[in-house]
Design an enzyme around this catalytic site. Structure first.
Site, mmCIF file in Angstrom:
data_model
loop_
_atom_site.group_PDB
_atom_site.id
_atom_site.type_symbol
_atom_site.label_atom_id
_atom_site.label_comp_id
_atom_site.label_asym_id
_atom_site.label_seq_id
_atom_site.Cartn_x
_atom_site.Cartn_y
_atom_site.Cartn_z
ATOM 1 N N HIS A 1 0.716 -1.176 -0.112
ATOM 2 C CA HIS A 1 0.043 0.318 -0.275
ATOM 3 C C HIS A 1 1.246 1.076 -0.143
ATOM 4 C CE1 HIS A 1 0.572 -0.964 4.004
ATOM 5 N NE2 HIS A 1 0.943 0.263 4.261
ATOM 6 N N ASP B 1 0.900 4.441 1.240
ATOM 7 C CA ASP B 1 0.714 5.637 3.236
ATOM 8 C C ASP B 1 -0.756 6.659 1.867
ATOM 9 O OD1 ASP B 1 1.204 4.140 4.338
ATOM 10 O OD2 ASP B 1 2.581 5.294 4.961
ATOM 11 N N HIS C 1 4.949 -0.071 -0.127
ATOM 12 C CA HIS C 1 5.431 -0.588 1.081
ATOM 13 C C HIS C 1 4.531 -1.559 1.841
ATOM 14 C CE1 HIS C 1 4.077 2.701 3.332
ATOM 15 N NE2 HIS C 1 3.224 1.190 4.559
ATOM 16 N N ARG D 1 4.616 -9.085 17.756
ATOM 17 C CA ARG D 1 5.336 -8.045 16.428
ATOM 18 C C ARG D 1 4.427 -6.618 17.188
ATOM 19 N NH1 ARG D 1 5.107 -4.107 12.234
ATOM 20 N NH2 ARG D 1 7.192 -4.045 10.473
#
Length: 320
Positions: A231, A233, A289, A299
Site C-alpha cells: 500500500h 500511505d 511498502h 510483533r
C-alpha cells in the site's frame, strides 16, 4: 546446439587392398561398434543437456521466487546499531493532487532508519503501555490496534472506543507518566524527520491514524487483520506526508517474519525491526511498502504519522 555427426576413424574404413568376406565382415563389425559409440555419445550429450537445462531452470525459478519474495537488500539488520541511515529517492506526483504547504510538503523524498533517537529502555516502557491497553481487547485475527488519540481498540471482529467502553477503568491502566513519555517520544521522532528532510518540525502536525499495532500468526478473521498487502500511505490516508514507525520488539527474537519491505522497481529493500529502531519515509508512492506475514511470536510497533496541513492535525492523547 545439436551434436554434430563425426566421421568414423580412418582405420575403420579400410586397412588393406584385398577384398573378401573376412574384410567385409570386419568392416561391418567396425561400423556397428562406431554406431554404438556414437549412440552412447548422443545419450550422454542428451543427459548432459537435460541436466544443464534443469540447473538453468532451477536458477531461473530461484531468481523469480527471490524477486517475488521481495528481499534483495537489507537496509537495516537487526543486529546492527545505526546512528543514521538515509536514502533519497525521487518524489512521486502524489503530492500534486493535494494542497501544498511551502516548507513542509515533500520536495526531497526518501527513507531513513535510526537507532539513536529512542533507547531500548524507552521502547520497552512504550511497549508496556501497548500491552496494558491491548489487554483490554484484541482482534480475533492476527492484527490488533490501539489508538490512544481516538480511543480505537480492536475487540473481536470490531473496534470500540476504549475511553467510553471502559470509562474510569482507564485510570487503572494508564498513568500520566505513560502519556508524558508517549509525547516525548513523538516529539523526538518528529524532530528527527524534520532534520532529515530539511524542514521545520513546527510545520509538521501529528495526524490520524497514529496507533500501536500488535501482530501475531493467528489467521485473519476480517480485512482489518490483513496487514500484509502492499500500500501507499498517501493514497490510503490523504493527510499523510511523512510516516514513521517505532519498533517495540526484535526480529528473530520476539517474532519471525514481519519485516518491513519497501517495494522498489526491480529490487526491494527490507528493514529488520529492533526495539527502539525508528524508520521514517515520505508517504507517497515513491515508498510503496508492505509488511511480511508474521510466522511466529508477536510483533509490536507504533505508527506515528505527520501531515503538513494543519486542518488534519490532531493533538497528543491526554488521560481523561
Amino acid at each position: 546446439m545439436a551434436p554434430q555427426r563425426r566421421a568414423a576413424p580412418r582405420g575403420a574404413e579400410g586397412g588393406g587392398t584385398a577384398a573378401g568376406p573376412d574384410r567385409g565382415g570386419r568392416r561391418h563389425g567396425s561400423a556397428k561398434k562406431s554406431r554404438g559409440q556414437q549412440g552412447s555419445r548422443c545419450r550422454w550429450l542428451k543427459a548432459a543437456f537435460l541436466l544443464s537445462s534443469a540447473a538453468i531452470g532451477g536458477l531461473l525459478s530461484w531468481s523469480c521466487l527471490s524477486a517475488e519474495d521481495g528481499v534483495t537488500e537489507v537496509l537495516a539488520h537487526r543486529r546492527e546499531s545505526l546512528r543514521d541511515k538515509f536514502v533519497e529517492v525521487p518524489c512521486s506526483e502524489d503530492y500534486d493532487s493535494h494542497k501544498r504547504f511551502e516548507g513542509c510538503t515533500p520536495r526531497k523524498c526518501g527513507r531513513g532508519v535510526t537507532d539513536a533517537v529512542i533507547t531500548r529502555e524507552e521502547a520497552e516502557r512504550i511497549r508496556r503501555i501497548a500491552e496494558r491497553g491491548l489487554s483490554l481487547g484484541g482482534s480475533d485475527g492476527g492484527a490488533s490496534i490501539l489508538d490512544l488519540h481516538s480511543g480505537a481498540l480492536s475487540l473481536g471482529k470490531h473496534f470500540v472506543n476504549l475511553y467510553r467502553y471502559f470509562g474510569d477503568k482507564i485510570q487503572d491502566i494508564f498513568t500520566e507518566e505513560d502519556f508524558a513519555l508517549y509525547r516525548d517520544v513523538r516529539q523526538r521522532i518528529q524532530q528527527r524527520i524534520a532534520q532529515a528532510f530539511g524542514i521545520s518540525s513546527a510545520s509538521m502536525y501529528l495526524t490520524k491514524p497514529t496507533f500501536f499495532s500488535r501482530i501475531n500468526s493467528t489467521e485473519a478473521k476480517t480485512t482489518h487483520d490483513e496487514y500484509w498487502h502492499p500500500h501507499i500511505d498517501k493514497v490510503t490516508y490523504g493527510s499523510f506526508d511523512y510516516t514513521s514507525l517505532l519498533y517495540l520488539s526484535d526480529y528473530t527474537e520476539d517474532f519471525g517474519g514481519g519485516r518491513f519491505v519497501f517495494m522498489d522497481a526491480g529490487s526491494n529493500k527490507t528493514i529488520e525491526p529492533r526495539a527502539g529502531r525508528v524508520s521514517f519515509f515520505t508517504s507517497g508512492s515513491e515508498n510503496l511498502h508492505r509488511v511480511e506475514k508474521v510466522h511466529w511470536g508477536t510483533r509490536y510497533a507504533i505508527t506515528i504519522s505527520f501531515t503538513c496541513n494543519p486542518d488534519h492535525g490532531i493533538g497528543d492523547p491526554v488521560l481523561i
